[in-house]
Design an enzyme around this catalytic site. Structure first.
Site, PDB file in Angstrom:
ATOM      1  N   SER A 170      -4.664  -8.776   8.111  1.00  0.00           N
ATOM      2  CA  SER A 170      -4.066  -7.455   8.193  1.00  0.00           C
ATOM      3  C   SER A 170      -3.338  -7.405   9.541  1.00  0.00           C
ATOM      4  O   SER A 170      -3.946  -7.607  10.589  1.00  0.00           O
ATOM      5  CB  SER A 170      -5.161  -6.393   8.127  1.00  0.00           C
ATOM      6  OG  SER A 170      -4.639  -5.179   8.572  1.00  0.00           O
ATOM      7  N   ASP A 194       0.820  -1.230   0.000  1.00  0.00           N
ATOM      8  CA  ASP A 194       0.000   0.000   0.000  1.00  0.00           C
ATOM      9  C   ASP A 194       0.840   1.261   0.000  1.00  0.00           C
ATOM     10  O   ASP A 194       0.643   2.157  -0.823  1.00  0.00           O
ATOM     11  CB  ASP A 194      -0.897   0.055   1.250  1.00  0.00           C
ATOM     12  CG  ASP A 194      -2.116  -0.838   1.127  1.00  0.00           C
ATOM     13  OD1 ASP A 194      -2.448  -1.226  -0.012  1.00  0.00           O
ATOM     14  OD2 ASP A 194      -2.725  -1.143   2.169  1.00  0.00           O
ATOM     15  N   ASP A 226      -7.003   4.112  12.651  1.00  0.00           N
ATOM     16  CA  ASP A 226      -5.635   4.619  12.549  1.00  0.00           C
ATOM     17  C   ASP A 226      -5.604   5.951  11.798  1.00  0.00           C
ATOM     18  O   ASP A 226      -4.847   6.850  12.144  1.00  0.00           O
ATOM     19  CB  ASP A 226      -4.740   3.586  11.861  1.00  0.00           C
ATOM     20  CG  ASP A 226      -4.488   2.388  12.772  1.00  0.00           C
ATOM     21  OD1 ASP A 226      -4.607   2.571  14.006  1.00  0.00           O
ATOM     22  OD2 ASP A 226      -4.187   1.295  12.268  1.00  0.00           O
ATOM     23  N   ARG A 263       0.334   5.143  16.815  1.00  0.00           N
ATOM     24  CA  ARG A 263      -0.165   6.151  15.846  1.00  0.00           C
ATOM     25  C   ARG A 263       0.138   7.590  16.242  1.00  0.00           C
ATOM     26  O   ARG A 263       0.584   8.373  15.401  1.00  0.00           O
ATOM     27  CB  ARG A 263      -1.655   5.949  15.581  1.00  0.00           C
ATOM     28  CG  ARG A 263      -2.021   4.904  14.526  1.00  0.00           C
ATOM     29  CD  ARG A 263      -1.066   3.802  14.371  1.00  0.00           C
ATOM     30  NE  ARG A 263      -1.420   2.848  13.335  1.00  0.00           N
ATOM     31  CZ  ARG A 263      -0.880   1.642  13.227  1.00  0.00           C
ATOM     32  NH1 ARG A 263       0.022   1.243  14.110  1.00  0.00           N
ATOM     33  NH2 ARG A 263      -1.210   0.835  12.254  1.00  0.00           N
TER      34      ARG A 263
HETATM   35  N1  ARG Z   1      -8.170  -2.584  16.176  1.00  0.00           N
HETATM   36  C1  ARG Z   1      -6.907  -2.208  16.676  1.00  0.00           C
HETATM   37  C2  ARG Z   1      -6.825  -0.744  16.950  1.00  0.00           C
HETATM   38  O1  ARG Z   1      -7.586  -0.029  16.421  1.00  0.00           O
HETATM   39  C3  ARG Z   1      -5.756  -2.678  15.834  1.00  0.00           C
HETATM   40  C4  ARG Z   1      -5.679  -2.150  14.452  1.00  0.00           C
HETATM   41  C5  ARG Z   1      -4.367  -2.483  13.882  1.00  0.00           C
HETATM   42  N2  ARG Z   1      -4.327  -2.773  12.527  1.00  0.00           N
HETATM   43  C6  ARG Z   1      -4.314  -4.009  11.978  1.00  0.00           C
HETATM   44  N3  ARG Z   1      -3.933  -4.092  10.787  1.00  0.00           N
HETATM   45  N4  ARG Z   1      -4.678  -5.071  12.608  1.00  0.00           N
HETATM   46  O2  ARG Z   1      -6.036  -0.265  17.685  1.00  0.00           O
END
Ligand code: ARG
Length: 430
Positions: A182, A22, A131, A102
């Site tokens: 993911s 990506d 994110d 983040r």
């Molecule tokens: N749901 C979690 C959060 O919002 C993890 C997201 C992380 N991304 C992933 N590709 N799993 O903090």
């Protein structure tokens, strides 16, 4: 691929770059929009075997400059330790590993953008996740009005479109089948979503895990680890002083071997829907368990009660992108004050998926043996309890005297079906 000259461009954009498909495809795409691309890759302790090659790949793909920033120390000092002091678990279970990185990435993007004189920052988040919210809200908190580009969110491409574009721009596409999930990981844990996990009835397949042993296959012998804290921060394992990176790393391996830290949850996303996530956070779960145990012997009852309410709020703010908010600053100040006395050692037992605190000690302990003991040496004033109970129970007793005319009439209470459980003892049918 040669980068365009500065004079022909709209200016520089700093892209948060992981080296994956990506964000790699985002480089030529941003260039097509007329930007010069500077990449910023954050080393937050992710399990990447090619971290050194990421900058090279960025330049090969068209970036004018590529920055690799080792943010592990900052991640620990300014995000993980504050989170640990707050025992922060979103919805009671998720240690916020992804959520902590983040705001840090946003901070690094702003920092590089200022140094490079960039006109915008960019990220590769989709329009469905949180994110994007975290990065953009945090970036705006640090540099209000900063321009943010989100190519992945904007372009609505399918995976196939992306692959085709990648091939056209000489971007190496992973030959092996990409993980069906993911993934996102750092020192504090690993997050895994998508694929078969999207049906909450499905048991997560073995392949969804990457940091921990299956508890049923973990060693048959438990292992004990002693964790020493100084003002809420872990500083030693089994008496050996370690810096944060090493301590977390060792604990991830040790607790991971025992299958500790697996979390399978359906969580409430900020963007309105529920999602299923599988987390692995061996060090985080072990440290939070130990830290909570230590707090039980050093913090006062009142502080613990208020702290527990604020811990929940802390986790929500971190999850919802409000890291750099005035409320978060205030809550962290409260947490820091409480941690002044949180020094001591906790013994944790790791065994087939569980981390249990088995013992704790501290010079600041307000747990008093002579007050608690039922054996010899009891210093508690038993006689004082008589007056205490009189006063403590007075409002409740007064209520009964006023409303029940002096005494609860059990027979009529049972008749009125207020006390059905007592019916068998009152010789009448309820
Ligand atoms: N749901 C979690 C959060 O919002 C993890 C997201 C992380 N991304 C992933 N590709 N799993 O903090």
């Amino acid at each position: 691929m040669a980068a365009k000259k500065a004079a022909d461009t709209k200016g520089k954009v700093v892209l948060a770059y992981s080296g994956g498909l990506d964000t790699s495809v985002a480089i030529p795409w941003l260039m097509d929009q007329g930007y010069e691309v500077v990449t910023m890759t954050a080393d937050v302790g992710q399990q990447a075997d090619d971290l050194d090659e990421i900058n090279e790949k960025a330049i090969r793909t068209g970036a004018v400059t590529a920055h690799m920033m080792d943010l592990r120390g900052e991640m620990i000092e300014n995000f993980i330790w504050p989170g640990l002091k707050a025992n922060a678990l979103y919805e009671g279970v998720y240690p916020l590993n992804s959520a902590y990185s983040r705001p840090l990435i946003a901070k690094a993007l702003i920092y590089v953008a200022q140094r490079e004189g960039a006109v915008a920052i960019a990220h590769g988040c989709t329009g469905k996740g949180q994110d994007q919210v975290r990065i953009e809200v945090c970036a705006n908190a640090l540099d209000p009005g900063v321009a943010v580009l989100a190519p992945v969110r904007d372009w609505h491409w399918s995976r196939e479109d992306e692959m085709e574009y990648a091939v056209k721009h000489d971007i190496p596409v992973p030959i092996t089948r990409q993980s069906p999930y993911s993934l996102d990981d750092n020192l504090w844990g690993r997050s895994c979503e998508c694929g078969v996990l999207e049906d909450p009835w499905n048991t997560p397949p073995k392949g969804a895990y990457g940091l921990t042993a299956d508890p049923t296959e973990a060693p048959d012998k438990p292992e004990i680890v002693e964790i020493t804290f100084d003002k809420g921060v872990p500083v030693a394992l089994d008496g050996k002083k370690l810096n944060g990176i090493k301590l977390i790393d060792q604990l991830n391996k040790l607790a991971g071997k025992h299958g500790v830290g697996r979390i399978d949850m359906v969580e409430n996303r900020l963007v309105g829907f529920k999602s299923r996530e599988v987390y692995e956070c061996p060090a985080a779960v072990t440290l939070i368990t130990a830290h909570k145990a230590l707090e039980t012997i050093v913090l006062s009852k009142d502080v613990m009660r208020v702290k527990s309410d604020l811990e929940k709020k802390f986790a929500e703010l971190a999850y919802e992108g409000c890291w750099f908010s005035p409320l978060m600053t205030a809550i962290q100040a409260f947490m820091d004050t409480t941690q002044e006395v949180v020094s001591g050692t906790v013994r944790v037992r790791l065994y087939k998926g569980s981390a249990v605190a088995e013992g704790s000690k501290s010079e600041n302990a307000i747990y008093r043996y002579d007050l608690a003991t039922y054996s010899e040496g009891d210093a508690f004033d038993h006689a004082a309890s008589v007056g205490f109970i009189k006063v403590w129970g007075l409002p409740i007793k007064t209520w009964t005297q006023t409303h029940e005319k002096g005494k609860v009439n059990f027979k009529s209470a049972v008749k009125e079906k207020k006390l059905t459980a007592l019916a068998p003892f009152c010789e009448i049918s309820a």
